[in-house]
Scaffold this motif. Sequence first.
Motif, mmCIF file in Angstrom:
data_model
loop_
_atom_site.group_PDB
_atom_site.id
_atom_site.type_symbol
_atom_site.label_atom_id
_atom_site.label_comp_id
_atom_site.label_asym_id
_atom_site.label_seq_id
_atom_site.Cartn_x
_atom_site.Cartn_y
_atom_site.Cartn_z
ATOM 1 N N THR A 38 0.834 -1.205 0.000
ATOM 2 C CA THR A 38 0.000 0.000 0.000
ATOM 3 C C THR A 38 0.867 1.253 0.000
ATOM 4 N N ALA A 39 1.905 1.246 0.816
ATOM 5 C CA ALA A 39 2.795 2.407 0.894
ATOM 6 C C ALA A 39 3.659 2.544 -0.356
ATOM 7 N N ALA A 40 4.173 1.410 -0.835
ATOM 8 C CA ALA A 40 5.076 1.458 -1.992
ATOM 9 C C ALA A 40 4.327 1.806 -3.277
ATOM 10 N N ARG A 41 3.146 1.228 -3.461
ATOM 11 C CA ARG A 41 2.408 1.453 -4.699
ATOM 12 C C ARG A 41 1.920 2.888 -4.797
ATOM 13 N N GLY A 42 1.658 3.516 -3.679
ATOM 14 C CA GLY A 42 1.219 4.899 -3.713
ATOM 15 C C GLY A 42 2.363 5.882 -3.846
ATOM 16 N N THR B 84 -1.282 13.853 2.775
ATOM 17 C CA THR B 84 -2.608 14.283 3.209
ATOM 18 C C THR B 84 -3.032 13.400 4.376
ATOM 19 N N ASN B 85 -3.980 13.872 5.163
ATOM 20 C CA ASN B 85 -4.484 13.068 6.277
ATOM 21 C C ASN B 85 -5.093 11.764 5.793
ATOM 22 N N GLN B 86 -5.745 11.817 4.637
ATOM 23 C CA GLN B 86 -6.356 10.617 4.071
ATOM 24 C C GLN B 86 -5.299 9.577 3.715
ATOM 25 N N GLU B 87 -4.182 10.013 3.136
ATOM 26 C CA GLU B 87 -3.107 9.093 2.775
ATOM 27 C C GLU B 87 -2.497 8.460 4.022
ATOM 28 N N LYS B 88 -2.289 9.263 5.036
ATOM 29 C CA LYS B 88 -1.720 8.737 6.285
ATOM 30 C C LYS B 88 -2.625 7.662 6.880
ATOM 31 N N GLU B 89 -3.917 7.952 6.931
ATOM 32 C CA GLU B 89 -4.855 7.025 7.542
ATOM 33 C C GLU B 89 -4.987 5.750 6.723
ATOM 34 N N GLN B 90 -4.920 5.870 5.396
ATOM 35 C CA GLN B 90 -5.012 4.687 4.541
ATOM 36 C C GLN B 90 -3.863 3.718 4.831
ATOM 37 N N VAL B 91 -2.641 4.248 4.889
ATOM 38 C CA VAL B 91 -1.478 3.395 5.133
ATOM 39 C C VAL B 91 -1.517 2.832 6.550
ATOM 40 N N ARG B 92 -1.837 3.690 7.532
ATOM 41 C CA ARG B 92 -1.863 3.215 8.916
ATOM 42 C C ARG B 92 -2.931 2.142 9.105
ATOM 43 N N ALA B 93 -4.094 2.337 8.487
ATOM 44 C CA ALA B 93 -5.175 1.369 8.614
ATOM 45 C C ALA B 93 -4.784 0.021 8.006
ATOM 46 N N THR B 94 -4.036 0.052 6.923
ATOM 47 C CA THR B 94 -3.588 -1.198 6.310
ATOM 48 C C THR B 94 -2.621 -1.917 7.225
ATOM 49 N N THR C 276 2.417 8.654 13.170
ATOM 50 C CA THR C 276 1.330 8.543 12.197
ATOM 51 C C THR C 276 1.022 7.098 11.838
ATOM 52 N N PHE C 277 2.045 6.250 11.817
ATOM 53 C CA PHE C 277 1.892 4.896 11.287
ATOM 54 C C PHE C 277 1.911 3.811 12.356
ATOM 55 N N ARG C 278 2.182 4.164 13.590
ATOM 56 C CA ARG C 278 2.289 3.145 14.630
ATOM 57 C C ARG C 278 0.927 2.536 14.948
ATOM 58 N N VAL C 279 0.917 1.221 15.098
ATOM 59 C CA VAL C 279 -0.334 0.487 15.239
ATOM 60 C C VAL C 279 -0.712 0.317 16.704
ATOM 61 N N ASN C 280 -1.990 0.070 16.943
ATOM 62 C CA ASN C 280 -2.485 -0.211 18.286
ATOM 63 C C ASN C 280 -2.358 -1.704 18.553
ATOM 64 N N THR C 281 -1.684 -2.033 19.643
ATOM 65 C CA THR C 281 -1.461 -3.432 19.980
ATOM 66 C C THR C 281 -2.361 -3.842 21.148
ATOM 67 N N PRO C 282 -2.702 -5.123 21.227
ATOM 68 C CA PRO C 282 -3.588 -5.590 22.293
ATOM 69 C C PRO C 282 -3.034 -5.312 23.690
ATOM 70 N N GLU C 283 -3.914 -5.123 24.636
ATOM 71 C CA GLU C 283 -3.536 -4.806 26.009
ATOM 72 C C GLU C 283 -2.690 -5.905 26.645
ATOM 73 N N LYS C 284 -2.837 -7.152 26.153
ATOM 74 C CA LYS C 284 -2.100 -8.252 26.784
ATOM 75 C C LYS C 284 -0.588 -8.100 26.646
#
Length: 358
Positions: free
Chosen positions: A56-60, A71-81, A133-141
């Motif tokens: 997703t990041a490389a192709r864009g 853009t905020n949309q681009e950041k969210e797209q990559v982070r969500a992936t 911007t790109f760091r993911v949310n990890t489970p509480e465990k």
Amino acid sequence: MIQTNGPLNKPPNRVLLVSIPRTASNLLVKVLNLPNQSNVHSNEKAGYFFYPGFVTAARGGYMEKPAEQWTNQEKEQVRATYQGCLDKIEECTSEAEEKNKMMFAKEHSFWMHPPASFQKKITGVHNEEFFNTFRVNTPEKYGSTRTYSPLNETIFSDEYLRSWQMIFIIRHPALTWPSFWRSMLKFSKEGIIDEDEVQGGTTMANMSMRWSRSLYDWNLHQDRRHAPPILDAYDLIHSPEVVIKFCEQAGMNSTALQFEWNCQADDSDHWASAQKVKEVATKTGVDERHIRASHIMLNTLSHSSGLLKDKTPEEVDISTEMVKWKAEFGDEVAGKIKKAVWDSMPDYEYMKARRVTV
């Protein structure tokens, strides 16, 4: 040579094989023989959970885009992936836990590094806000806190990375990078990527061992008593006794190792047919381009019945190899490969000196 101290007293719950394209990582997985590792669980690809995030990041073209141009949309797209990739690997981990088995995954090191890390490589500037911007949310465990030490340039917190026992595979850059470029050209020919992507900065940024070394150094900083095992592709192919030791240090069953197997060329060729690719894509929801890319990367292994020793010679003369690159790719590309090779040699020699030996 630095030797690792072996596995921790308690068998690891999760093993992450950190690799780079064309380092014989698929061959290593074949030798490890995961289907016959009774204590191991993985997905059908033995990993590759974070490939969609990188694509997703490389192709864009995002890997080469400065932070201020996003853009905020681009950041969210990559982070969500990236977040979706994490969710998938956590689902597989839950399956392993339910079966009381070790979780195994193979991932290329730069897949776990976000565009912010690539920008740092280009500019030399660490933009913490851009990393966040790109760091993911990890489970509480894995802990209620999320910290990011200076050596951690990945999308994960230190707490999450510590939940994995990392193992590494490396290969001489003069063998790795021309093979990688060759694969990119095949991707372009098959319409998997654009020709501009082959020549672009992302390809060159990938042709680096800094991503693996940074993860290795992060591990050392976290626990200097237990250096992560490193396997050189040369030893994988030429020294079974080293592979046995590497396997045991990873907490896996060395008696399950296989060094010969039935050639799967017919199955592989059928699997690569247009109809078969479409069927697999429909069944799995995986992009057809990704399926064709996997076939290209596995082609040599699929047509083999064992270890091909001529693929990894003991001595590699870069000057001699350079003559071959010029004949195959032309002067300009050969020059790019040569630069990538020499730039990678310090990291390769550093990790090679710390590889598993007998």
